[in-house]
Every structure is written in C-alpha cells, then in structure tokens.
Design an enzyme around this catalytic site. Structure first.
Site, mmCIF file in Angstrom:
data_model
loop_
_atom_site.group_PDB
_atom_site.id
_atom_site.type_symbol
_atom_site.label_atom_id
_atom_site.label_comp_id
_atom_site.label_asym_id
_atom_site.label_seq_id
_atom_site.Cartn_x
_atom_site.Cartn_y
_atom_site.Cartn_z
ATOM 1 N N HIS A 96 19.345 43.698 -5.700
ATOM 2 C CA HIS A 96 20.693 44.074 -6.156
ATOM 3 C C HIS A 96 20.619 45.314 -7.051
ATOM 4 C CE1 HIS A 96 21.663 39.516 -5.838
ATOM 5 N NE2 HIS A 96 22.303 40.108 -4.855
ATOM 6 N N SER A 106 19.094 35.516 -3.725
ATOM 7 C CA SER A 106 19.130 34.762 -4.982
ATOM 8 C C SER A 106 18.644 33.326 -4.756
ATOM 9 C CB SER A 106 20.546 34.760 -5.544
ATOM 10 O OG SER A 106 20.958 36.077 -5.790
HETATM 11 N N1 COA Z 1 18.965 42.278 -2.603
HETATM 12 C C1 COA Z 1 18.704 40.994 -2.802
HETATM 13 N N2 COA Z 1 19.504 39.986 -2.423
HETATM 14 C C2 COA Z 1 20.631 40.342 -1.800
HETATM 15 C C3 COA Z 1 20.971 41.669 -1.539
HETATM 16 C C4 COA Z 1 20.094 42.660 -1.971
HETATM 17 N N3 COA Z 1 20.326 43.959 -1.783
HETATM 18 N N4 COA Z 1 22.152 41.682 -0.895
HETATM 19 C C5 COA Z 1 22.539 40.412 -0.767
HETATM 20 N N5 COA Z 1 21.618 39.602 -1.314
HETATM 21 C C6 COA Z 1 21.632 38.132 -1.347
HETATM 22 C C7 COA Z 1 22.569 37.588 -2.369
HETATM 23 O O1 COA Z 1 21.920 37.351 -3.596
HETATM 24 C C8 COA Z 1 23.013 36.289 -1.729
HETATM 25 O O2 COA Z 1 22.061 35.292 -1.977
HETATM 26 P P1 COA Z 1 22.477 33.756 -1.999
HETATM 27 O O3 COA Z 1 23.277 33.482 -0.763
HETATM 28 O O4 COA Z 1 21.167 33.122 -2.001
HETATM 29 O O5 COA Z 1 23.256 33.584 -3.274
HETATM 30 C C9 COA Z 1 22.952 36.547 -0.239
HETATM 31 O O6 COA Z 1 22.095 37.659 -0.104
HETATM 32 C C10 COA Z 1 24.278 36.846 0.354
HETATM 33 O O7 COA Z 1 24.828 37.928 -0.363
HETATM 34 P P2 COA Z 1 26.343 38.295 -0.293
HETATM 35 O O8 COA Z 1 26.788 38.327 1.110
HETATM 36 O O9 COA Z 1 26.547 39.499 -1.138
HETATM 37 O O10 COA Z 1 27.018 37.012 -0.917
HETATM 38 P P3 COA Z 1 27.557 36.827 -2.316
HETATM 39 O O11 COA Z 1 27.895 35.393 -2.459
HETATM 40 O O12 COA Z 1 26.617 37.393 -3.301
HETATM 41 O O13 COA Z 1 28.908 37.725 -2.300
HETATM 42 C C11 COA Z 1 31.224 38.242 -1.776
HETATM 43 C C12 COA Z 1 29.936 37.505 -1.382
HETATM 44 C C13 COA Z 1 31.531 38.097 -3.239
HETATM 45 C C14 COA Z 1 31.068 39.727 -1.500
HETATM 46 C C15 COA Z 1 32.347 37.683 -0.881
HETATM 47 O O14 COA Z 1 32.234 36.270 -0.863
HETATM 48 C C16 COA Z 1 33.742 38.015 -1.377
HETATM 49 O O15 COA Z 1 34.169 39.136 -1.298
HETATM 50 N N6 COA Z 1 34.451 37.014 -1.891
HETATM 51 C C17 COA Z 1 35.806 37.180 -2.418
HETATM 52 C C18 COA Z 1 36.831 36.490 -1.535
HETATM 53 C C19 COA Z 1 37.241 37.369 -0.409
HETATM 54 O O16 COA Z 1 37.784 38.438 -0.564
HETATM 55 N N7 COA Z 1 36.995 36.873 0.814
HETATM 56 C C20 COA Z 1 37.358 37.546 2.006
HETATM 57 C C21 COA Z 1 36.314 38.533 2.384
HETATM 58 S S1 COA Z 1 36.557 39.031 4.052
#
Ligand code: COA
Length: 167
Positions: free
Chosen positions: A17, A128
């Site tokens: 991240h 994560s």
């Molecule tokens: N390095 C390391 N880990 C990474 C990474 C990187 N560059 N990019 C992503 N990851 C990991 C994250 O830590 C996460 O791990 P976890 O699932 O073990 O917690 C996983 O990969 C998935 O990441 P991500 O897709 O970014 O999920 P998130 O839960 O961190 O974030 C949101 C998701 C917040 C972007 C999304 O749920 C959101 O926008 N929610 C708001 C509601 C909304 O608008 N929904 C409609 C969207 S269409």
C-alpha cells in the site's frame, strides 16, 4: 488542483500500500488515503487506529491526507472534489473486480475516473489478510509492513489469543 483518493481497508497498511501511496502522491497535487469504515467486516484495527497508523507512516509525504469514509466511494469522491480514484493492480486476478468497480464508480459519479498503478513486483503477492495470518502463527512480518506496524499487529495477536484463552 488534481486531487485523488486511494481507498482501502488498510487493516493493516502494508508496504505494498505504501508503495502505491508514495508513487500516486507524486502524480497528483493531493492524495487522500480513504480508510473504509465498514461495519460489515470485523477488522483487527478500529478505523481510528488505522487512520492513526496511516498518518504516522505517511508523515513525510506532505500532500498525503488520511481520512475515514463510510458509504459509497463515488459519494466520498464528490464530497472531497476528487477527480481520480487510485487502485493498485497486483495480478491479472485483480483485473475483473477492479474493472467492474471502476465502471460502477464512473456510472455513479461520471466526473471521476480510476487510475491504475502496477504494484511493484516485490509486493505483488501481499495482502493484509496474509500479514494477519502469518502474524497469528508468530511468523516474521517485518518484510511485509512498515516497522511501526509490526509491533502493533503482534500486540493485537497477543490480545486475541488472550481473549480466546479466557473465553
Ligand atoms: N499491496 C498490498 N496489499 C494490497 C494492495 C497492495 N498494493 N492492494 C490491495 N491489497 C490488499 C488489501 O490489503 C486487501 O487485503 P485483505 O482483503 O486481506 O484485507 C486486498 O488486497 C483487497 O484490497 P482492496 O480491493 O483494496 O480491498 P479493500 O477492502 O482494501 O478496499 C474498497 C475496498 C474500499 C476500495 C471498496 O470496498 C469500496 O470502495 N467500498 C466502498 C463502497 C462502495 O463504493 N462500493 C461500490 C464500489 S463499486
């Protein structure tokens, strides 16, 4: 003034991240790291703790701001007048979900676009959950997360084990 949001759960923030945050902050005037306050998941760290940790690890990046958000990302982008969403792509397996999310977000907020950065090879395997899993078996996570996060995760693992033991 180009403002972008890098959204995520950051439970906890990893070096992957941080790599995206550093690189994205060099391409825009202001980068908001949006920490999802999602009641649905049961996170290891509270949203306040995640915000504090992110503030600490980005303190040397002057154009990076940390904010918690709940609800739709498209609405948060409107509220903060952000033109871009930044997402890191780790592998081809991320692509389907990311494309769907980018297209949905653009439908919800046509003034916004999604910018993808390829995750550095060093971190393409990282998540994560992996960090939490390794820590739960007392594995070494120092190559996965910033130094200050290592001890914080260990503390949480100790707390959880104690809670489990005490029923
Ligand atoms: N390095 C390391 N880990 C990474 C990474 C990187 N560059 N990019 C992503 N990851 C990991 C994250 O830590 C996460 O791990 P976890 O699932 O073990 O917690 C996983 O990969 C998935 O990441 P991500 O897709 O970014 O999920 P998130 O839960 O961190 O974030 C949101 C998701 C917040 C972007 C999304 O749920 C959101 O926008 N929610 C708001 C509601 C909304 O608008 N929904 C409609 C969207 S269409």
């Amino acid at each position: 003034m180009i403002r972008a949001i890098y959204p995520g759960s950051f439970d906890p923030v990893t070096l992957g991240h941080l790599d995206i945050i550093k690189r994205a902050s060099q391409t825009v005037n202001e980068l908001i790291v949006g920490v999802l306050n999602n009641g649905g998941k049961s996170p290891m760290f509270t949203v306040e703790e995640r915000v504090e940790i992110l503030k600490e690890v980005t303190k040397d990046l002057p154009n990076v701001k940390i904010m918690a958000f709940s609800g739709l990302l498209a609405d948060f982008a409107k509220e903060t007048e952000s033109k871009f969403i930044v997402r890191g792509l780790r592998a081809i397996s991320d692509f389907d979900y990311e494309l769907q999310m980018a297209q949905t977000n653009r439908k919800l907020n046509p003034n916004m676009d999604t910018m993808f950065l390829a995750t550095s090879l060093d971190y393409s395997y990282l998540s994560s959950s992996t960090v939490k899993e390794v820590a739960s078996f007392d594995g070494d996570i120092s190559e996965f997360v910033p130094e200050i996060v290592v001890e914080k995760v260990r503390e949480k693992v100790r707390e959880r084990k104690l809670q489990k033991k005490n029923g």
